[in-house]
Design a protein around this motif. Structure first.
Motif, short mmCIF file in Angstrom:
data_model
loop_
_atom_site.label_atom_id
_atom_site.label_comp_id
_atom_site.label_asym_id
_atom_site.label_seq_id
_atom_site.Cartn_x
_atom_site.Cartn_y
_atom_site.Cartn_z
N VAL A 327 0.84 -1.21 0.00
CA VAL A 327 0.00 0.00 0.00
C VAL A 327 0.87 1.26 0.00
CG1 VAL A 327 -1.67 1.35 1.33
CG2 VAL A 327 -1.96 -1.13 1.12
N ALA A 328 1.92 1.26 0.80
CA ALA A 328 2.80 2.44 0.89
C ALA A 328 3.42 2.76 -0.46
CB ALA A 328 3.89 2.20 1.92
N LEU A 329 3.91 1.75 -1.16
CA LEU A 329 4.56 1.97 -2.45
C LEU A 329 3.56 2.34 -3.54
CD1 LEU A 329 7.12 -0.97 -2.34
CD2 LEU A 329 7.64 1.48 -2.20
N SER A 330 2.25 2.20 -3.24
CA SER A 330 1.21 2.60 -4.20
C SER A 330 0.83 4.06 -4.06
CB SER A 330 -0.04 1.73 -4.02
OG SER A 330 0.25 0.36 -4.17
N MET A 331 1.27 4.69 -2.96
CA MET A 331 0.89 6.07 -2.69
C MET A 331 1.66 7.05 -3.59
SD MET A 331 -1.37 5.96 -0.32
CE MET A 331 -2.03 4.90 0.97
N HIS A 332 0.96 8.08 -4.02
CA HIS A 332 1.57 9.10 -4.87
C HIS A 332 1.63 10.46 -4.18
CE1 HIS A 332 1.78 6.35 -8.24
NE2 HIS A 332 0.49 6.06 -8.07
N GLN A 333 1.18 10.51 -2.93
CA GLN A 333 1.30 11.71 -2.12
C GLN A 333 2.28 11.44 -0.98
OE1 GLN A 333 -2.65 12.77 -0.84
NE2 GLN A 333 -3.19 13.70 -2.82
N LEU A 334 3.18 12.36 -0.76
CA LEU A 334 4.27 12.15 0.20
C LEU A 334 3.75 11.89 1.61
CD1 LEU A 334 7.28 12.05 0.76
CD2 LEU A 334 7.24 14.55 1.05
N ALA A 335 2.77 12.68 2.07
CA ALA A 335 2.27 12.52 3.43
C ALA A 335 1.64 11.14 3.63
CB ALA A 335 1.25 13.62 3.74
N ALA A 336 0.87 10.69 2.64
CA ALA A 336 0.24 9.37 2.74
C ALA A 336 1.30 8.26 2.74
CB ALA A 336 -0.72 9.18 1.57
N PHE A 337 2.31 8.42 1.91
CA PHE A 337 3.39 7.43 1.87
C PHE A 337 4.08 7.33 3.22
CE2 PHE A 337 7.94 6.63 1.59
CZ PHE A 337 7.97 5.37 1.00
N ILE A 338 4.41 8.46 3.81
CA ILE A 338 5.11 8.47 5.10
C ILE A 338 4.28 7.79 6.17
CG2 ILE A 338 5.97 9.95 6.95
CD1 ILE A 338 6.79 11.97 4.82
N ALA A 339 2.98 8.08 6.21
CA ALA A 339 2.11 7.51 7.24
C ALA A 339 2.04 5.99 7.14
CB ALA A 339 0.71 8.12 7.13
N VAL A 340 1.77 5.49 5.94
CA VAL A 340 1.61 4.04 5.77
C VAL A 340 2.95 3.32 5.90
CG1 VAL A 340 0.84 2.22 4.21
CG2 VAL A 340 -0.40 4.39 4.30
N PHE A 341 4.00 3.92 5.33
CA PHE A 341 5.31 3.29 5.40
C PHE A 341 5.82 3.21 6.84
CE2 PHE A 341 10.01 3.29 4.49
CZ PHE A 341 10.04 2.04 3.90
N SER A 342 5.51 4.24 7.63
CA SER A 342 5.91 4.23 9.04
C SER A 342 5.24 3.07 9.79
CB SER A 342 5.54 5.55 9.72
OG SER A 342 6.23 6.63 9.15
N PHE A 343 3.95 2.88 9.53
CA PHE A 343 3.23 1.78 10.17
C PHE A 343 3.79 0.43 9.72
CE2 PHE A 343 -1.06 -0.46 10.88
CZ PHE A 343 -0.75 -0.69 12.22
N ALA A 344 4.16 0.33 8.44
CA ALA A 344 4.75 -0.91 7.93
C ALA A 344 6.07 -1.21 8.63
CB ALA A 344 4.97 -0.81 6.42
N ILE A 345 6.89 -0.18 8.85
CA ILE A 345 8.18 -0.37 9.53
C ILE A 345 7.96 -0.82 10.96
CG2 ILE A 345 10.24 0.81 10.39
CD1 ILE A 345 10.31 0.22 7.42
N ILE A 346 6.96 -0.25 11.65
CA ILE A 346 6.67 -0.66 13.02
C ILE A 346 6.32 -2.15 13.06
CG2 ILE A 346 5.02 -0.43 14.92
CD1 ILE A 346 4.85 2.56 14.25
N CYS A 347 5.45 -2.57 12.16
CA CYS A 347 5.03 -3.97 12.14
C CYS A 347 6.19 -4.90 11.82
CB CYS A 347 3.90 -4.16 11.12
SG CYS A 347 2.34 -3.36 11.57
N LEU A 348 6.98 -4.55 10.81
CA LEU A 348 8.10 -5.40 10.42
C LEU A 348 9.16 -5.48 11.51
CD1 LEU A 348 8.48 -4.32 6.67
CD2 LEU A 348 7.68 -6.54 7.53
N SER A 349 9.33 -4.41 12.26
CA SER A 349 10.37 -4.37 13.30
C SER A 349 10.01 -5.21 14.52
CB SER A 349 10.62 -2.92 13.73
OG SER A 349 11.09 -2.14 12.65
N LEU A 350 8.78 -5.65 14.62
CA LEU A 350 8.39 -6.50 15.74
C LEU A 350 9.23 -7.77 15.81
CD1 LEU A 350 4.48 -6.33 15.49
CD2 LEU A 350 5.92 -5.14 17.16
N CYS A 351 9.76 -8.22 14.67
CA CYS A 351 10.44 -9.51 14.63
C CYS A 351 11.95 -9.42 14.82
CB CYS A 351 10.15 -10.21 13.29
SG CYS A 351 11.02 -9.48 11.88
N LEU A 352 12.52 -8.21 14.87
CA LEU A 352 13.98 -8.09 14.87
C LEU A 352 14.64 -8.77 16.06
CD1 LEU A 352 14.47 -4.41 13.64
CD2 LEU A 352 14.75 -6.54 12.35
N GLY A 353 14.13 -8.55 17.26
CA GLY A 353 14.68 -9.21 18.43
C GLY A 353 14.27 -10.67 18.53
#
Length: 445
Positions: A327-353
């Protein structure tokens, strides 16, 4: 047989005090931050290098892939070395090597020269991860490993964020060469401090009550030195190979994203070098900080309730991160991209430890460095070593970097999540098997 003299055993193979463990952990965390800072600065300034050297996207991808390919090849042999030698000294040597290679990158004047320095960087950084994960496993009690490895893993994306942000700012102010000079120097100081740290006893907190002279370093040398024997042991641990498969899938998109996201932001939204680096770095740092801490705490909490707790968190991280990335990579507005991409990073980072802690949970202390090294070897060679180049090829062919990232990233993350579903079923048996082995070993001593 342990060939080390008694004085060497007393000096290097001891159970660390809490103060010694905290000191070493802080230095290892700082080194991990520097590790990812050094490797990520290329992504921050590669547009300027591309312009000066006249490179295509394929050549840019090859620069990033060269580091990852050599990194992957070097990880296993240095991991074996870490299972036989003094790990803190190995870390110190590797930090020194990659710091010098980073500084030399600023002196290059063509594609071949910077290709070579980035390749040497891979050799230095390859030795850090296996030895460090093994050290942290022996500095802290097994019940705290998930949290400590999660905190340590924060260095991955904090370092990446620093490299992207500082790299872009310095490049615009002083030129891209100064970026490599500035980020290469601090590693030399960190190398000195970790060299002065205490080397913990192998399995110090796994074999509870082990105060005998039967040092874990004995088995450590014999098993770590025979990779075929280690592989035979790991073949009896299905969860390990589940993690390896997940590493391969997830590393593919991690390598591509770290190499291309700043360039994507610059091209897609018309941002400057410093703006693209600041936004991508800020999102990575903020999202990873929140996600990693939550993932470490939550996985340790679930692990106390059920043996598959950490694997469940890892599975959720991949399965939620995949659609959010698309969804983030489908966004064409910077603010929308930042919001969704930030949430994606939070979810993906759950597994690092948790994913690092699972390896600690299912492998014997004396082969952990080799196990981590083998996992990283396969993860890098089959995952991210080629991904920057593949994304560059697709980008040049389709004239769309966004399309190249969108068709590769979410697909690989979804596969990683589905693979981890298998691990939810296998990890309890593998953990129980290791527990029994350690109990038998302790009773026999």
């Amino acid at each position: 047989m342990n060939t080390a003299t008694p004085s060497v055993q007393r000096k290097y193979f001891t159970k660390p005090t809490p103060t010694q463990a905290r000191f070493a952990f802080v230095i290892l965390l700082i080194i991990n931050i520097l590790n990812y800072t050094d490797r990520s600065v290329l992504a921050a300034v590669q547009i300027l290098i591309q312009k000066e050297f006249g490179l295509t996207d394929i050549e840019l991808g090859l620069l990033n892939s060269s580091f990852l390919f050599i990194y992957g090849l070097s990880t296993l042999p240095i991991g074996i070395w870490a299972d036989r030698g003094v790990r803190k000294n190995i870390v110190a040597i590797c930090v020194t090597l990659w710091s010098i290679a980073t500084a030399l990158s600023g002196m290059t004047h063509n594609f071949i020269q910077i290709f070579l320095t980035r390749s040497v960087l891979g050799i230095g950084e390859a030795g850090y991860a296996p030895a460090s994960v093994s050290l942290i496993g022996d500095y802290f009690h097994k019940e705290k490993r998930g949290l400590m490895l999660s905190i340590w893993s924060i260095g991955n994306l904090i370092g990446t964020a620093i490299g992207l942000i500082v790299g872009g700012i310095i490049a615009e102010a002083l030129g891209w060469r100064w970026v490599f000079y500035v980020v290469g120097i601090p590693g030399l100081l960190a190398a000195f401090f970790i060299w002065r740290a205490v080397e913990p006893k192998r399995g110090a907190f796994d074999r509870e009550g082990d105060n005998s002279s039967n040092d874990a370093a004995a088995a450590h040398g014999s098993i770590g030195g025979n990779i075929l024997q280690v592989i035979r042991q790991l073949l009896k641990t299905p969860t390990y190979w589940v993690l390896v498969a997940a590493f391969i899938c997830s590393f593919f998109i991690i390598g591509a994203a770290l190499s291309w996201v700043p360039t994507f932001l610059s091209r897609e939204f018309g941002l400057s070098i410093s703006q693209a680096g600041t936004i991508s770095g800020g999102v990575l740092a903020g999202g990873s900080l929140v996600g990693t801490l939550i993932g470490g705490w939550l996985s340790d909490f679930l692990q106390r309730k059920m043996p598959e707790g950490r694997m469940i968190i890892t599975t959720i991280a991949f399965l939620t991160g995949a659609p959010l990335t698309w969804v983030a990579l489908s966004m064409h507005q910077l603010a929308a991209f930042i919001a969704v991409f930030s949430f994606a990073i939070i979810c993906l980072s759950l597994c690092l430890g948790p994913i690092q802690a699972i390896i600690q949970d299912i492998t014997l202390p004396e082969i952990r460095s080799t196990a981590v090294g083998l996992a990283l070897l396969l993860g890098h060679l089959l995952g991210d070593a080629a991904s920057p180049l593949i994304v560059g090829l697709i980008s040049d062919s389709t004239h769309s970097l966004g399309f190249a990232l969108q068709i590769t990233g979410p697909t690989c993350l979804l596969l990683a999540g589905l693979i981890c579903v298998i691990g939810v079923k296998t990890v309890p048996k593998d953990m129980e098997k290791m527990r029994k082995h350690l109990n038998e070993e302790y009773n026999a001593s």
